[in-house]
Design a protein around this motif. Structure first.
Motif, mmCIF file in Angstrom:
data_model
loop_
_atom_site.group_PDB
_atom_site.id
_atom_site.type_symbol
_atom_site.label_atom_id
_atom_site.label_comp_id
_atom_site.label_asym_id
_atom_site.label_seq_id
_atom_site.Cartn_x
_atom_site.Cartn_y
_atom_site.Cartn_z
ATOM 1 N N LYS A 81 15.518 -27.188 6.955
ATOM 2 C CA LYS A 81 15.012 -27.252 5.583
ATOM 3 C C LYS A 81 14.587 -25.878 5.061
ATOM 4 N N VAL A 82 14.528 -24.889 5.955
ATOM 5 C CA VAL A 82 14.160 -23.517 5.569
ATOM 6 C C VAL A 82 15.328 -22.603 5.923
ATOM 7 N N ILE A 83 15.906 -21.973 4.892
ATOM 8 C CA ILE A 83 17.069 -21.102 5.080
ATOM 9 C C ILE A 83 16.684 -19.670 4.711
ATOM 10 N N MET A 84 16.879 -18.743 5.645
ATOM 11 C CA MET A 84 16.670 -17.323 5.361
ATOM 12 C C MET A 84 18.027 -16.695 5.049
ATOM 13 N N VAL A 85 18.123 -16.059 3.891
ATOM 14 C CA VAL A 85 19.369 -15.423 3.458
ATOM 15 C C VAL A 85 19.319 -13.951 3.840
ATOM 16 N N VAL A 86 20.304 -13.500 4.629
ATOM 17 C CA VAL A 86 20.391 -12.107 5.064
ATOM 18 C C VAL A 86 21.747 -11.530 4.675
ATOM 19 N N GLU A 87 21.838 -10.210 4.667
ATOM 20 C CA GLU A 87 23.080 -9.558 4.259
ATOM 21 C C GLU A 87 24.143 -9.575 5.339
ATOM 22 N N ASN A 88 23.744 -9.432 6.611
ATOM 23 C CA ASN A 88 24.748 -9.368 7.676
ATOM 24 C C ASN A 88 24.202 -9.910 8.989
ATOM 25 N N THR A 89 25.073 -10.042 9.958
ATOM 26 C CA THR A 89 24.708 -10.607 11.254
ATOM 27 C C THR A 89 23.670 -9.756 11.972
ATOM 28 N N ARG A 90 23.698 -8.437 11.785
ATOM 29 C CA ARG A 90 22.703 -7.568 12.423
ATOM 30 C C ARG A 90 21.305 -7.857 11.889
ATOM 31 N N LEU A 128 26.417 -20.677 0.079
ATOM 32 C CA LEU A 128 24.967 -20.899 0.070
ATOM 33 C C LEU A 128 24.606 -22.017 -0.901
ATOM 34 N N ILE A 129 25.146 -21.966 -2.095
ATOM 35 C CA ILE A 129 24.849 -22.985 -3.105
ATOM 36 C C ILE A 129 25.286 -24.368 -2.613
ATOM 37 N N LYS A 130 26.414 -24.429 -1.929
ATOM 38 C CA LYS A 130 26.892 -25.704 -1.356
ATOM 39 C C LYS A 130 25.886 -26.239 -0.335
ATOM 40 N N ARG A 131 25.332 -25.353 0.483
ATOM 41 C CA ARG A 131 24.346 -25.772 1.491
ATOM 42 C C ARG A 131 23.084 -26.341 0.846
ATOM 43 N N LEU A 132 22.759 -25.860 -0.342
ATOM 44 C CA LEU A 132 21.531 -26.296 -1.001
ATOM 45 C C LEU A 132 21.631 -27.712 -1.556
ATOM 46 N N GLU A 133 22.832 -28.289 -1.525
ATOM 47 C CA GLU A 133 23.000 -29.678 -1.941
ATOM 48 C C GLU A 133 22.381 -30.624 -0.923
ATOM 49 N N GLY A 134 22.124 -30.116 0.281
ATOM 50 C CA GLY A 134 21.489 -30.920 1.323
ATOM 51 C C GLY A 134 19.976 -30.929 1.142
ATOM 52 N N ASP A 135 19.261 -31.288 2.204
ATOM 53 C CA ASP A 135 17.804 -31.389 2.179
ATOM 54 C C ASP A 135 17.187 -30.033 2.534
ATOM 55 N N VAL A 136 16.906 -29.215 1.512
ATOM 56 C CA VAL A 136 16.357 -27.871 1.713
ATOM 57 C C VAL A 136 15.050 -27.747 0.937
ATOM 58 N N ASP A 137 14.000 -27.248 1.620
ATOM 59 C CA ASP A 137 12.696 -27.071 0.979
ATOM 60 C C ASP A 137 12.483 -25.650 0.481
ATOM 61 N N GLU A 138 12.990 -24.662 1.240
ATOM 62 C CA GLU A 138 12.711 -23.263 0.893
ATOM 63 C C GLU A 138 13.885 -22.373 1.249
ATOM 64 N N VAL A 139 14.123 -21.392 0.380
ATOM 65 C CA VAL A 139 15.093 -20.331 0.654
ATOM 66 C C VAL A 139 14.312 -19.024 0.677
ATOM 67 N N ILE A 140 14.359 -18.331 1.813
ATOM 68 C CA ILE A 140 13.702 -17.031 1.952
ATOM 69 C C ILE A 140 14.778 -15.970 1.778
ATOM 70 N N LYS A 166 12.003 -24.139 -3.491
ATOM 71 C CA LYS A 166 11.106 -22.981 -3.427
ATOM 72 C C LYS A 166 11.910 -21.752 -2.999
ATOM 73 N N VAL A 167 11.760 -20.647 -3.756
ATOM 74 C CA VAL A 167 12.450 -19.395 -3.437
ATOM 75 C C VAL A 167 11.395 -18.333 -3.173
ATOM 76 N N THR A 168 11.467 -17.694 -1.997
ATOM 77 C CA THR A 168 10.537 -16.620 -1.674
ATOM 78 C C THR A 168 11.314 -15.373 -1.291
ATOM 79 N N ARG A 169 10.633 -14.239 -1.344
ATOM 80 C CA ARG A 169 11.226 -12.945 -0.987
ATOM 81 C C ARG A 169 10.377 -12.349 0.113
ATOM 82 N N ILE A 170 11.017 -11.757 1.118
ATOM 83 C CA ILE A 170 10.235 -11.116 2.181
ATOM 84 C C ILE A 170 9.408 -9.987 1.583
ATOM 85 N N ALA A 171 8.238 -9.753 2.159
ATOM 86 C CA ALA A 171 7.396 -8.649 1.712
ATOM 87 C C ALA A 171 7.983 -7.339 2.218
ATOM 88 N N SER A 172 7.705 -6.295 1.518
ATOM 89 C CA SER A 172 8.117 -4.971 1.990
ATOM 90 C C SER A 172 6.975 -4.019 1.719
#
Length: 198
Positions: A81-90, A128-140, A166-172
């Motif tokens: 239910k919590v998905i973290m979006v990153v740019e690459n596998t590293r 990503l948008i397709k995945r959000l059709e499921g049961d997702v509470d937050e995207v980081i 809910k959409v959040t952004r990591i702190a920097s």
């Protein structure tokens, strides 16, 4: 003037095509490989060929894997239910090393960069948008703090907010062990804005 034979030059040339490998480093690597036992050279060669043949995208998060699902997506203990979006596998690997995130990931394989001609359709946003059709509470959103990373974060945020997720952004901010006098103004401003009560 040629210093080495054709095959040595060819090996150095091929190694120098790798990112971050200049001519001197390629030369050192070439001579190291030449002096390795044949079994180790064959092992390296086979590992490269097998990786290129068998590594593909995870069908769920789009990280690189040699199975249908990567080990993280296949793990039933993870919070889907919590998905973290990153740019690459590293980037995914960097967060996994903390051992503190129990959600799942979505790997974009890039960031939006109009200057480089990379638009939303060039990265894994539709998926990503397709995945959000499921049961997702937050995207980081954990894209880099670069111009491209910020552009991508804002774009994703605008796409997701109307869904009610809910959409959040990591702190920097200031890196641990960093001297404030050497930190740029944008980083200092982010650190100030993202401050927490002690």
């Amino acid at each position: 003037m040629e210093y080495y034979s054709g095959q040595i030059n060819k090996l150095i040339e091929e190694l120098s095509r790798l990112p971050g490998i200049g001519a001197k480093t390629a030369g050192r690597l070439a001579f190291y490989i030449i002096n390795m036992p044949m079994e180790q050279v064959e092992g390296l060669s086979n590992a490269l060929i097998e990786a290129k043949r068998n590594i593909k995208y995870c069908s769920q998060c789009y990280t690189l894997t040699d199975a249908e699902l990567c080990p993280i997506c296949a793990n039933k203990e993870r919070d889907n239910k919590v998905i973290m979006v990153v740019e690459n596998t590293r980037d995914l690997a960097a967060y996994e090393k903390t051992g503190k995130f129990n959600g799942v990931y979505h790997v974009l394989h890039g960031a939006i960069s109009p200057m480089l001609g990379i638009g939303p359709s060039d990265i894994k946003l539709k998926e990503l948008i397709k995945r959000l059709e499921g049961d997702v509470d937050e995207v980081i959103i954990a894209t880099n703090s670069s111009l491209e990373g910020e552009t991508t974060a804002m774009y994703i945020s605008k796409l997701i907010k109307p869904t009610g997720i809910k959409v959040t952004r990591i702190a920097s901010g200031v890196p641990v062990g960093g001297d404030l006098e050497y930190v740029d103004e944008i980083t200092l401003l982010r650190a100030l804005e993202g401050r927490i009560q002690l």
